[in-house]
Design a protein around this motif. Structure first.
Motif, PDB file in Angstrom:
ATOM      1  N   CYS A  33       1.365  -1.204   0.174  1.00  0.00           N
ATOM      2  CA  CYS A  33       0.356   0.434  -0.148  1.00  0.00           C
ATOM      3  C   CYS A  33       0.774   1.264   0.013  1.00  0.00           C
ATOM      4  N   LEU A  34       1.929   1.202  -0.249  1.00  0.00           N
ATOM      5  CA  LEU A  34       3.438   2.465  -0.644  1.00  0.00           C
ATOM      6  C   LEU A  34       2.543   3.172  -1.499  1.00  0.00           C
ATOM      7  N   PRO A  35       2.717   4.662  -1.216  1.00  0.00           N
ATOM      8  CA  PRO A  35       2.191   5.390  -2.365  1.00  0.00           C
ATOM      9  C   PRO A  35       3.262   5.207  -3.737  1.00  0.00           C
ATOM     10  N   HIS A  36       4.345   5.163  -3.126  1.00  0.00           N
ATOM     11  CA  HIS A  36       5.159   4.235  -4.861  1.00  0.00           C
ATOM     12  C   HIS A  36       4.274   3.672  -5.501  1.00  0.00           C
TER      13      HIS A  36
ATOM     14  N   GLU B 184      18.705 -11.240 -12.842  1.00  0.00           N
ATOM     15  CA  GLU B 184      17.817  -9.762 -12.505  1.00  0.00           C
ATOM     16  C   GLU B 184      18.073  -9.796 -10.688  1.00  0.00           C
ATOM     17  N   PHE B 185      17.648 -11.482 -10.439  1.00  0.00           N
ATOM     18  CA  PHE B 185      18.569 -10.980  -8.441  1.00  0.00           C
ATOM     19  C   PHE B 185      19.724 -10.341  -8.209  1.00  0.00           C
ATOM     20  N   ILE B 186      20.949 -11.380  -9.230  1.00  0.00           N
ATOM     21  CA  ILE B 186      22.179 -10.833  -9.032  1.00  0.00           C
ATOM     22  C   ILE B 186      22.857  -9.703  -8.846  1.00  0.00           C
ATOM     23  N   TRP B 187      21.598  -9.155 -10.011  1.00  0.00           N
ATOM     24  CA  TRP B 187      21.801  -7.765 -10.511  1.00  0.00           C
ATOM     25  C   TRP B 187      21.533  -6.773  -9.404  1.00  0.00           C
ATOM     26  N   LEU B 188      20.013  -7.012  -8.878  1.00  0.00           N
ATOM     27  CA  LEU B 188      19.828  -6.009  -7.643  1.00  0.00           C
ATOM     28  C   LEU B 188      20.667  -6.054  -6.208  1.00  0.00           C
ATOM     29  N   HIS B 189      21.229  -7.132  -6.363  1.00  0.00           N
ATOM     30  CA  HIS B 189      22.102  -7.336  -5.022  1.00  0.00           C
ATOM     31  C   HIS B 189      23.209  -6.620  -5.381  1.00  0.00           C
ATOM     32  N   ASP B 190      24.165  -6.369  -6.640  1.00  0.00           N
ATOM     33  CA  ASP B 190      25.036  -5.894  -6.970  1.00  0.00           C
ATOM     34  C   ASP B 190      24.140  -4.488  -6.714  1.00  0.00           C
ATOM     35  N   ALA B 191      23.699  -3.998  -7.683  1.00  0.00           N
ATOM     36  CA  ALA B 191      23.293  -2.831  -6.966  1.00  0.00           C
ATOM     37  C   ALA B 191      23.595  -1.739  -5.624  1.00  0.00           C
TER      38      ALA B 191
ATOM     39  N   ASN C 103      26.568   0.520  -3.721  1.00  0.00           N
ATOM     40  CA  ASN C 103      25.091   1.884  -2.835  1.00  0.00           C
ATOM     41  C   ASN C 103      26.006   2.946  -2.763  1.00  0.00           C
ATOM     42  N   GLU C 104      27.092   3.736  -1.990  1.00  0.00           N
ATOM     43  CA  GLU C 104      27.697   4.862  -1.105  1.00  0.00           C
ATOM     44  C   GLU C 104      26.802   4.639   0.525  1.00  0.00           C
ATOM     45  N   GLU C 105      25.360   4.713   0.048  1.00  0.00           N
ATOM     46  CA  GLU C 105      24.340   5.227   0.402  1.00  0.00           C
ATOM     47  C   GLU C 105      24.258   3.270   2.043  1.00  0.00           C
TER      48      GLU C 105
ATOM     49  N   LEU D  25      15.046  -7.641   2.638  1.00  0.00           N
ATOM     50  CA  LEU D  25      14.856  -6.642   1.638  1.00  0.00           C
ATOM     51  C   LEU D  25      13.938  -5.673   1.832  1.00  0.00           C
ATOM     52  N   ALA D  26      12.525  -6.630   1.916  1.00  0.00           N
ATOM     53  CA  ALA D  26      11.550  -6.053   2.254  1.00  0.00           C
ATOM     54  C   ALA D  26      11.369  -5.568   3.683  1.00  0.00           C
ATOM     55  N   ALA D  27      11.839  -6.743   4.321  1.00  0.00           N
ATOM     56  CA  ALA D  27      11.844  -5.627   5.652  1.00  0.00           C
ATOM     57  C   ALA D  27      12.748  -5.314   6.110  1.00  0.00           C
ATOM     58  N   HIS D  28      14.141  -4.653   5.526  1.00  0.00           N
ATOM     59  CA  HIS D  28      14.864  -3.729   5.959  1.00  0.00           C
ATOM     60  C   HIS D  28      14.691  -1.999   5.632  1.00  0.00           C
ATOM     61  N   PRO D  29      13.914  -1.214   6.724  1.00  0.00           N
ATOM     62  CA  PRO D  29      13.902  -0.017   6.877  1.00  0.00           C
ATOM     63  C   PRO D  29      14.166   0.556   5.580  1.00  0.00           C
ATOM     64  N   THR D  30      15.912   0.723   5.962  1.00  0.00           N
ATOM     65  CA  THR D  30      16.334   1.102   4.441  1.00  0.00           C
ATOM     66  C   THR D  30      16.392   0.765   3.230  1.00  0.00           C
ATOM     67  N   LEU D  31      17.169  -0.427   2.886  1.00  0.00           N
ATOM     68  CA  LEU D  31      17.078  -1.286   1.498  1.00  0.00           C
ATOM     69  C   LEU D  31      15.783  -1.615   0.753  1.00  0.00           C
ATOM     70  N   ARG D  32      14.695  -1.319   1.726  1.00  0.00           N
ATOM     71  CA  ARG D  32      13.314  -1.488   1.327  1.00  0.00           C
ATOM     72  C   ARG D  32      13.499  -0.398   0.418  1.00  0.00           C
ATOM     73  N   ARG D  33      13.761   1.165   0.530  1.00  0.00           N
ATOM     74  CA  ARG D  33      13.021   2.383  -0.155  1.00  0.00           C
ATOM     75  C   ARG D  33      14.066   2.781  -1.193  1.00  0.00           C
ATOM     76  N   ASP D  34      14.809   1.289  -1.718  1.00  0.00           N
ATOM     77  CA  ASP D  34      15.827   1.594  -2.655  1.00  0.00           C
ATOM     78  C   ASP D  34      15.059   1.528  -3.950  1.00  0.00           C
ATOM     79  N   HIS D  35      15.469   2.479  -5.171  1.00  0.00           N
ATOM     80  CA  HIS D  35      14.824   2.314  -6.094  1.00  0.00           C
ATOM     81  C   HIS D  35      14.813   1.498  -6.905  1.00  0.00           C
ATOM     82  N   ASN D  36      15.686   0.809  -7.089  1.00  0.00           N
ATOM     83  CA  ASN D  36      16.036  -0.749  -7.739  1.00  0.00           C
ATOM     84  C   ASN D  36      15.543  -0.922  -7.732  1.00  0.00           C
ATOM     85  N   PHE D  37      15.095  -1.255  -6.746  1.00  0.00           N
ATOM     86  CA  PHE D  37      14.862  -2.769  -5.549  1.00  0.00           C
ATOM     87  C   PHE D  37      13.279  -2.616  -6.681  1.00  0.00           C
ATOM     88  N   PHE D  38      12.232  -0.596  -7.145  1.00  0.00           N
ATOM     89  CA  PHE D  38      10.698  -0.826  -7.269  1.00  0.00           C
ATOM     90  C   PHE D  38      10.667  -1.970  -8.117  1.00  0.00           C
ATOM     91  N   VAL D  39      12.375  -0.943  -8.793  1.00  0.00           N
ATOM     92  CA  VAL D  39      11.755  -1.120 -10.387  1.00  0.00           C
ATOM     93  C   VAL D  39      11.729  -2.804 -10.431  1.00  0.00           C
TER      94      VAL D  39
END
Lengths: 475, 402
Positions: B48-51, B65-72, B76-78, B144-158
């Protein structure tokens, strides 16, 4: 009657190098020479049949001579063999089989194994009723054990001597309990004598344990590793089963050579210890047959029986071999499982040491302990697999080979119809006896094997039940 | 997702992700299909996230594609101060396929029944591997979905939403090699850093963690390998019962005397025992091997975090030195100061989040071990009791017969 034969003593009188030199490198020397030198032995046929009335295995004293031209083997019909005690009291042989520790305890996990008695499946419990029902009156009270393998001599001439202990109440023996030292070639010599006397008359003579060049080489080299210990133990167990099978045979039990083997302290060194197998006799027969006009074998109804039996044994042999091979694979994998479990136990212990959460650390150490105990369980189970199951099967495969040889021989018998009938009768009886034995034997062993499996499972339950609270205690 | 099993065929999972009651983003692999040499996962998201544009949607993803996500995430410095959930292993059906093929080429000596049983076994094995790979991919996403920071990643949404193929090809050889080299350089670098003069670990907590993790990782890797071997032996053992049962069956069929019943009963016994042993093997696999393997990877991810922090510490130290030099020379002091400032902040940021992450790692680990060890013990007990029962019944029958 002493119930348990105690397991071989731990550690003492254990030879450091196992070396056994067996005389007679070649198993299969020319049978002709064997013929000449084989001891003249009385024919079983000359047994006073009357005395054996309760035992219907004894054939009538027909002069069974293979061939007029060969006098050596079967010429003398002496009265050497006689039954001292014609009556055999039905004796309640209720003692369990001798406890056999499957492994000479020197190098392997000894104390644990002793608690688990694995017995050779020969002497079973009999009730009074059973005995009365015994058609053949196959009642005898004799218990044989083979123990204490010991190296005798030094260097290339060294050999392994085994103690053969007999406990019996049969009066044909002079004492009720006695033991002698025998070497492997003595056993082979005994077998060759018995085979030469009885095989051709249609008796199923239990085959002797096999020679093993590979096994002996390792032992000769003096390798004191677990494989040579295992080899010696395997051989000891096989020799024991061999003797037990032999004395179970009521006719063979009467044989003076057997008695001499069991009783006399000094045995004349068997000169020709080539296992005079049924194959040897067969060759002998063939040679002789060539020299004489062949007589046609009378076709009678018993041939159909023989053919059927032959087929049956052929099938049985095949299936048993398959089963045996599969059981060997099982033994191998169980040993692997045991080794892998032990390795895992160690690494679990290490992990437990590293773990900095106290409760988890403790639980992991507990797990390591459980796994270690399980590894021991697997090892023991592997022994059970082997000694009960696998060896039984290989014994039977060899026994069947002996049976088959008799039948092959039977097909070539060259004699008068009367003799033919006689032998065929004997063979039938032997086969019947064999079948009965087989049934009892197999069932007894299988039951013991399953019971060993039950024990393993129950131990497993104990271990995991002890572990569960530890796991739950991880906070 | 703890309650995931309801309504779905339960997937083997020794690692469960606790969502902490947060249902604003739920991810699962609702379906998977194995084709020639790749697996296609259907990733279903409920959010139900607005995004997101929809409340519920699915996409099809492949392993690359999973590996791509992981590497991304890794690059990521953040997220440098976080433990990046380990990437799922590549689906590997090679061994299983080979075995099936070998069976097909066949051994004429085995009976039809035996063949059928062995085929059944191999197919079950194939299926088990398949389920496991699905579970591993799913757990990755769920963490990833459970982690407060990681779940907000743009690549994850994609990854979750973009309907088309992400056009991520597998790494080519050069990239793979590059990856290996980077790892080597990393460990050499790490060793170098710690011996650099002046670079002292300022924090006891991290000093302890570093020693602990290095040792732990090695030992858990060991334990995992050996657990695998135990499981494999167990499986071999179970498979051994197939020909034994078949041979006993043939013997029983041939027999005409009292042994017939015994043989047939025994054949049946070994068949049942086989199934039990097989279950023991697969439970050990799931509850022990898989868990150890997961934490082996997770502990590596934790090590990587420590490395990044050390790197940041080194940078900070270097910046200090540069600042001192600049001050003595009185040149570019301003730049040096701001650089040093940045490095300091980065280092402190990393240290703070790393501390939290490492503590989470510990509690995650403890919970997971506890759950799996309990389940392992309970299953072993269950199987041992079942085996005992089976044995008693068989013994009863055998003894009872004439």
């Amino acid at each position: 009657m002493a119930a348990e034969r105690e397991p071989p003593p731990l550690g003492d009188a254990k030879p450091t190098d196992f070396e056994e030199l067996e005389d007679g490198e070649d198993l299969f020397t020319s049978t002709v020479s064997t013929l000449e030198s084989s001891p003249s032995s009385p024919e079983p046929a000359s047994l006073p049949a009357e005395d054996v009335s309760t035992n219907s295995n004894g054939p009538k004293p027909a002069e069974v001579v293979l061939d007029d031209d060969r006098e050596d083997l079967f010429a003398e019909a002496t009265e050497e063999v006689s039954l001292d005690s014609p009556e055999r009291e039905p004796i309640l042989s209720s003692e369990p089989s001798p406890a056999v520790t499957p492994v000479t305890p020197t190098t392997l996990i000894a104390p644990r194994i002793e608690s688990k008695s694995m017995s050779a499946p020969v002497i079973f419990d009999r009730s009074r009723e059973e005995i009365e029902e015994e058609a053949n009156g196959d009642v005898f009270d004799i218990e044989i054990g083979v123990s204490d393998p010991e190296k005798v001599g030094d260097g290339m001439n060294a050999y392994m001597a085994y103690r053969v202990t007999t406990k019996t109440s049969l009066s044909m023996f002079s004492k009720s309990e006695f033991s002698v030292k025998r070497r492997f070639s003595d056993f082979l010599g005994l077998h060759s004598k018995l085979a030469s006397k009885y095989l051709h008359v249609g008796y199923i003579v239990p085959p002797a344990p096999e020679k093993s060049i590979v096994g002996m080489t390792k032992v000769k080299v003096g390798k004191e590793d677990s494989s040579s210990t295992e080899f010696v133990e395997k051989r000891r167990a096989a020799l024991e089963r061999y003797l037990q099978r032999t004395v179970k045979h009521p006719t063979l039990l009467q044989d003076p050579d057997l008695r001499q083997f069991l009783e006399s302290s000094e045995l004349p060194r068997a000169v020709n210890t080539q296992a005079l197998s049924g194959a040897g006799i067969l060759r002998m027969v063939n040679k002789a047959a060539d020299a004489v006009n062949k007589m046609t074998i009378k076709m009678n109804e018993s041939d159909a029986w023989f053919e059927e039996k032959q087929q049956q044994f052929e099938n049985l042999d095949q299936q048993l071999r398959k089963l045996h091979a599969s059981v060997e694979a099982l033994v191998c994998h169980r040993k692997e499982l045991s080794a892998n479990t032990a390795a895992f136990a160690k690494s679990a212990a290490m992990l437990g040491n590293s773990e900095d959460h106290t409760a988890l650390s403790r639980a992991l150490s507990q797990l390591a302990e459980v796994e270690e105990k399980i590894d021991q369980l697997h090892q023991e189970q592997a022994f059970a697999d082997f000694y009960m199951f696998s060896e039984l099967l290989s014994d039977y495969i060899r026994l069947i080979a002996a049976v088959k040889e008799i039948e092959e021989w039977e097909a070539k018998v060259q004699q008068g119809e009367r003799d033919f009938e006689q032998i065929s009768k004997t063979i039938r009886k032997e086969v019947g006896r064999f079948e009965k034995e087989r049934v009892k034997d197999f069932k007894t062993v299988i039951i013991k094997y399953l019971e060993s499996l039950v024990q393993t499972q129950q131990q497993l339950i104990k271990y995991w039940e002890a572990f569960l609270p530890e796991a739950k205690a991880i906070a | 997702m703890e309650g995931r099993q309801a309504g779905k065929e339960s997937k083997p999972s020794s690692v469960s992700v606790d969502l902490q009651g947060d249902s604003s983003l739920q991810v699962e692999i609702s379906d998977a299909v194995s084709e020639r040499d790749k697996v296609k996962f259907t990733v279903q998201t409920k959010s139900c996230l607005p995004h997101f544009t929809q409340l519920e949607f699915s996409v099809v993803r492949q392993h690359e594609e999973f590996i791509w996500l992981h590497d991304a995430y890794v690059e990521n410095e953040e997220y440098a101060g976080l433990i990046i959930p380990p990437a799922p292993p590549r689906p590997d059906f090679e061994a299983s396929r080979e075995k099936l093929q070998k069976l097909g080429e066949g051994d004429s000596s085995i009976t039809r029944e035996e063949f059928a049983k062995m085929k059944q076994e191999l197919e079950a094995e194939y299926l088990a591997i398949f389920k496991k790979t699905v579970a591993m991919h799913e757990v990755f996403l769920q963490r990833l979905a459970a982690h407060p920071t990681l779940r907000r990643d743009h690549n994850f949404f994609v990854f979750l939403e973009y309907g088309q193929d992400l056009s991520v090809r597998g790494k080519n050889r050069k990239e793979l090699l590059g990856g290996y080299l980077r790892n080597i350089v990393k460990s050499a670098d790490e060793a170098l850093i710690t011996r650099m003069s002046g670079l002292k670990e300022v924090d006891d907590f991290f000093e302890h963690e570093r020693t602990f993790l290095l040792e732990y990782h090695t030992r858990i890797r060991d334990a995992c390998l050996r657990a695998d071997r135990v499981m494999y032996s167990h499986k071999c053992l179970a498979d051994d019962y197939i020909p034994i049962s078949a041979a006993l069956n043939s013997l029983g069929v041939q027999e005409v005397n009292q042994l017939k019943m015994s043989f047939l009963k025994l054949a049946e016994f070994f068949e049942r025992l086989r199934k039990l042993e097989g279950r023991v093997a697969s439970d050990e696999d799931l509850k022990l091997s898989d868990m150890l393997r997961y934490y082996m990877r997770d502990s590596q991810a934790a090590k990587d975090l420590l490395y990044r922090r050390l790197r940041a510490l080194a940078d900070y130290e270097n910046a200090n030195k540069a600042l001192d030099k600049a001050r003595t020379r009185n040149r570019e002091v301003r730049t040096a100061e701001s650089h040093q400032q940045r490095c300091c902040q980065r280092f402190e940021r990393l240290s703070d989040s790393a501390k939290q992450e490492l503590m989470d790692f510990k509690s995650r680990r403890v919970i997971s071990f506890r759950k799996n060890l309990i389940e392992l013990a309970e299953l072993e007990l269950k199987h041992a009791k079942a085996s005992t029962l089976l044995l008693w019944n068989t013994l009863l029958t055998l003894k009872g017969e004439p």
